[in-house]
Design a protein around this motif. Structure first.
Motif, mmCIF file in Angstrom:
data_model
loop_
_atom_site.group_PDB
_atom_site.id
_atom_site.type_symbol
_atom_site.label_atom_id
_atom_site.label_comp_id
_atom_site.label_asym_id
_atom_site.label_seq_id
_atom_site.Cartn_x
_atom_site.Cartn_y
_atom_site.Cartn_z
ATOM 1 N N VAL A 120 -22.293 29.934 -15.977
ATOM 2 C CA VAL A 120 -22.039 31.235 -15.330
ATOM 3 C C VAL A 120 -20.892 31.132 -14.321
ATOM 4 O O VAL A 120 -20.141 32.092 -14.135
ATOM 5 N N LEU A 121 -20.745 29.969 -13.694
ATOM 6 C CA LEU A 121 -19.615 29.798 -12.768
ATOM 7 C C LEU A 121 -18.302 29.924 -13.533
ATOM 8 O O LEU A 121 -17.344 30.539 -13.060
ATOM 9 N N GLU A 122 -18.279 29.350 -14.718
ATOM 10 C CA GLU A 122 -17.109 29.448 -15.602
ATOM 11 C C GLU A 122 -16.882 30.912 -15.985
ATOM 12 O O GLU A 122 -15.772 31.431 -15.903
ATOM 13 N N GLN A 123 -17.987 31.590 -16.344
ATOM 14 C CA GLN A 123 -17.905 32.971 -16.826
ATOM 15 C C GLN A 123 -17.345 33.923 -15.765
ATOM 16 O O GLN A 123 -16.588 34.837 -16.094
ATOM 17 N N VAL A 124 -17.708 33.709 -14.487
ATOM 18 C CA VAL A 124 -17.226 34.621 -13.445
ATOM 19 C C VAL A 124 -15.929 34.122 -12.803
ATOM 20 O O VAL A 124 -15.407 34.741 -11.881
ATOM 21 N N GLY A 125 -15.426 32.987 -13.262
ATOM 22 C CA GLY A 125 -14.146 32.489 -12.771
ATOM 23 C C GLY A 125 -14.215 31.723 -11.470
ATOM 24 O O GLY A 125 -13.223 31.608 -10.752
ATOM 25 N N LEU A 126 -15.391 31.178 -11.130
ATOM 26 C CA LEU A 126 -15.507 30.440 -9.878
ATOM 27 C C LEU A 126 -15.643 28.926 -10.105
ATOM 28 O O LEU A 126 -15.904 28.176 -9.151
ATOM 29 N N ALA A 127 -15.451 28.475 -11.348
ATOM 30 C CA ALA A 127 -15.664 27.049 -11.649
ATOM 31 C C ALA A 127 -14.804 26.158 -10.746
ATOM 32 O O ALA A 127 -15.254 25.109 -10.288
ATOM 33 N N GLY A 128 -13.590 26.619 -10.444
ATOM 34 C CA GLY A 128 -12.684 25.799 -9.646
ATOM 35 C C GLY A 128 -13.092 25.648 -8.186
ATOM 36 O O GLY A 128 -12.687 24.705 -7.519
ATOM 37 N N VAL A 129 -13.899 26.595 -7.681
ATOM 38 C CA VAL A 129 -14.293 26.535 -6.267
ATOM 39 C C VAL A 129 -15.796 26.306 -6.113
ATOM 40 O O VAL A 129 -16.362 26.511 -5.044
ATOM 41 N N ALA A 130 -16.428 25.828 -7.194
ATOM 42 C CA ALA A 130 -17.895 25.700 -7.220
ATOM 43 C C ALA A 130 -18.428 24.818 -6.100
ATOM 44 O O ALA A 130 -19.515 25.048 -5.586
ATOM 45 N N ARG A 131 -17.669 23.806 -5.697
ATOM 46 C CA ARG A 131 -18.164 22.864 -4.689
ATOM 47 C C ARG A 131 -17.753 23.282 -3.279
ATOM 48 O O ARG A 131 -18.017 22.575 -2.322
ATOM 49 N N ARG A 132 -17.055 24.390 -3.163
ATOM 50 C CA ARG A 132 -16.648 24.827 -1.822
ATOM 51 C C ARG A 132 -17.736 25.672 -1.178
ATOM 52 O O ARG A 132 -18.485 26.369 -1.835
ATOM 53 N N ARG A 133 -17.779 25.614 0.166
ATOM 54 C CA ARG A 133 -18.780 26.404 0.883
ATOM 55 C C ARG A 133 -18.486 27.892 0.755
ATOM 56 O O ARG A 133 -17.331 28.306 0.840
ATOM 57 N N VAL A 134 -19.545 28.665 0.620
ATOM 58 C CA VAL A 134 -19.414 30.101 0.392
ATOM 59 C C VAL A 134 -18.805 30.808 1.608
ATOM 60 O O VAL A 134 -18.180 31.855 1.486
ATOM 61 N N ARG A 135 -18.981 30.190 2.797
ATOM 62 C CA ARG A 135 -18.429 30.750 4.039
ATOM 63 C C ARG A 135 -16.965 31.140 3.899
ATOM 64 O O ARG A 135 -16.535 32.156 4.427
ATOM 65 N N GLY A 136 -16.206 30.329 3.164
ATOM 66 C CA GLY A 136 -14.773 30.578 3.045
ATOM 67 C C GLY A 136 -14.398 31.549 1.942
ATOM 68 O O GLY A 136 -13.217 31.813 1.727
ATOM 69 N N PHE A 137 -15.375 32.115 1.253
ATOM 70 C CA PHE A 137 -15.075 33.000 0.125
ATOM 71 C C PHE A 137 -14.672 34.395 0.616
ATOM 72 O O PHE A 137 -15.198 34.899 1.606
ATOM 73 N N SER A 138 -13.755 35.032 -0.111
ATOM 74 C CA SER A 138 -13.450 36.439 0.148
ATOM 75 C C SER A 138 -14.590 37.288 -0.416
ATOM 76 O O SER A 138 -15.421 36.784 -1.187
ATOM 77 N N LEU A 139 -14.612 38.578 -0.021
ATOM 78 C CA LEU A 139 -15.667 39.462 -0.530
ATOM 79 C C LEU A 139 -15.643 39.498 -2.059
ATOM 80 O O LEU A 139 -16.688 39.472 -2.710
ATOM 81 N N GLY A 140 -14.440 39.528 -2.612
ATOM 82 C CA GLY A 140 -14.321 39.559 -4.072
ATOM 83 C C GLY A 140 -14.947 38.329 -4.727
ATOM 84 O O GLY A 140 -15.629 38.428 -5.745
ATOM 85 N N MET A 141 -14.711 37.160 -4.111
ATOM 86 C CA MET A 141 -15.304 35.932 -4.663
ATOM 87 C C MET A 141 -16.828 35.955 -4.525
ATOM 88 O O MET A 141 -17.553 35.499 -5.401
ATOM 89 N N LYS A 142 -17.309 36.523 -3.395
ATOM 90 C CA LYS A 142 -18.764 36.615 -3.219
ATOM 91 C C LYS A 142 -19.378 37.571 -4.242
ATOM 92 O O LYS A 142 -20.493 37.362 -4.708
ATOM 93 N N GLN A 143 -18.632 38.641 -4.567
ATOM 94 C CA GLN A 143 -19.130 39.553 -5.608
ATOM 95 C C GLN A 143 -19.276 38.808 -6.926
ATOM 96 O O GLN A 143 -20.259 38.962 -7.644
#
Lengths: 254, 239
Positions: free
Chosen positions: B111-134
């Protein structure tokens, strides 16, 4: 239940606050070493003295740091809003709270046991043959006190979890735990006699020496609870707090 | 399929949701519209068993949500993209959720691959933009490959590429025969994504129609929405 336990275990392992809490608790070992060096130097000068054992003197540090771990296990879910996601994945709220309680109990028991055993053994190794008062008893004689101390840490962490579920606020739950650990026993000390010796032995930190059949303090004397009664009361604290937490979790909207 | 039967939620004197009854059928995207404070989010929370209805009930495939033992396989939901612990990595966040329903790490990676977050999977969510959190929230909804999906404002914060991606995702999920409930305030987006529309205001059902029906009667979906909800604005600015 097994699935929820493994999820809660990962939740605990995957946030920095867990390591900060355990790190703060582990300061007990450092303080124990410093204390042991200090009292052996004193004993060198004076020949012999009566000092407090570090695993007892620094126990409140261990208790409060790991109680914070118990509080944060639930209140960060409310603070971040994660609680709603958690409860959609585990709709049964009893399973959810029991899994959290199980993980908090195992983590705090293991951490407290390791920290206290290290503090106990290292301080005795440093002191060696010096007579400082607390190192003349055999390990088997000290074991009840050590185990009661570890158990008190776990019970207080579960009280934190239960009150956190009931209050839903980190500050509020930590304040309640601080009150139980420091404020109420402090105040009970200064109640007019005979109320001080009637109330103080019922308070959580004073149950530890009563379980080990030891004296509370020179001011409060022996306490009136038998070891089994003191143990039962110690276990009642987390049971009541968790029941309260469960009631609120079940009845109020998430 | 989601069924609401006389669903009602009262907070003190205020009726947040007032006797709502409608069905959300599989096979298409159903848009869930209404002004701020109209009861959309409360309704979604009641469907998910988070808030207890004062009366009435919400059923998913004929059952109450709280009676489903592994709900992620039947229902996926994104209520609030910001409701994540910022200190956890995206991967660990999803794995925490997955484990409760016996879903393995392979599916999390998928699912990380499917939503396009595979590259940042190990990064803390704190640094995510709202779009990435969506995107992370959508990933968590998809984890159990459920037949019923609910999304509350998933388009907020996404870049144009993300908006297009969500639109296509919603439509393809619906085309697979799933039930999709999508709430949004973006009328143009809704017109492109949804086939059916449910509009509520002050907790009550205002309209239930297809987008085609609404755009036939009014110049656009936006005009239809504004005309239908004119009487039920909770917070309207002076003009």
């Amino acid at each position: 239940m097994k699935a929820t336990l493994s999820s809660e275990w990962l939740k605990l392992r995957s946030v920095a606050s867990t390591y900060h809490a355990i790190g703060t608790a582990a300061m007990t070992m450092v303080l124990g070493v410093v204390w042991a060096l200090y009292v052996s130097a004193l004993a060198e000068d004076r020949g012999s003295l009566r000092a407090a054992a570090p695993e007892q003197g620094f126990l409140p540090l261990l208790q409060i740091s790991l109680a914070v771990l118990g509080v944060l296990a639930i209140t960060t879910e409310y603070a971040t809003g994660m609680i709603r996601t958690s409860l959609t994945t585990v709709p049964k709220r009893s399973t959810f709270l029991l899994a959290k309680a199980g993980i908090v109990a195992i983590a705090t028991f293991t951490a407290a046991l390791s920290i206290l055993l290290v503090t106990y053994s290292v301080s005795r190794l440093i002191i060696g043959g010096h007579q400082v008062g607390f190192n003349d008893s055999a390990f088997t004689d000290d074991l009840p006190m050590l185990l009661a101390s570890v158990l008190s840490v776990t019970c207080l962490a579960l009280v934190g979890l239960g009150l956190g579920a009931a209050i839903r606020s980190t500050a509020g739950a930590i304040l309640s735990v601080v009150a139980l650990l420091f404020v109420l026993p402090g105040a009970a000390n200064y109640l007019p006699p005979p109320w001080n010796t009637r109330v103080a032995p019922l308070l959580l930190p004073n149950l530890v020496p009563q379980i080990a059949d030891q004296r509370l303090s020179s001011r409060l004397g022996d306490g009136f609870l038998s070891p089994p009664a003191a143990l039962a009361l110690l276990l009642a604290y987390p049971l009541i707090a968790l029941a309260l937490g469960y009631y609120v979790l079940k009845r109020r909207d998430a | 399929m989601i069924q609401l039967q006389h669903l009602t939620k009262r907070y003190g004197d205020a009726l947040a949701v007032d006797d709502l009854s409608f069905n959300i059928e599989p096979g298409h995207v159903t848009g869930f519209l209404g002004p701020n404070g109209s009861g959309k989010s409360t309704t979604m929370r009641m469907i998910l068993g988070l808030d207890a209805p004062t009366s009435g009930q919400a059923l998913i495939n004929g059952r109450r949500y709280t009676s489903i033992s592994k709900p992620m396989h039947e229902v996926g939901a994104l209520l609030d993209a910001n409701a994540v612990h910022g200190g956890r990595s995206a991967y660990n966040h999803l794995l925490c959720l997955a484990r409760t329903n016996g879903i393995g790490p392979a599916r999390v990676a998928e699912v990380l691959e499917q939503v396009g977050l595979a590259g940042v999977a190990r990064r803390r969510v704190r640094g995510f933009s709202l779009g990435m959190k969506q995107r992370l929230g959508i990933a968590s909804a998809l984890l159990g490959d459920p037949d019923v999906l609910m999304f509350d404002e998933p388009v907020n914060g996404l870049d144009p590429d993300g908006v297009r991606w969500i639109r296509d995702l919603m439509r393809s999920l619906a085309a697979q025969g799933r039930t999709i409930l999508l709430s949004s305030h973006l009328m143009s987006e809704m017109a492109l994504t949804a086939e059916r529309i449910v509009i509520i205001g002050r907790g009550r059902l205002i309209a239930e129609a297809t987008v085609t029906e609404l755009t036939a009667r009014y110049p656009s979906l936006e005009d239809a929405y504004l005309a239908l909800t004119a009487g039920s604005l909770e917070y309207g600015a002076a003009r």
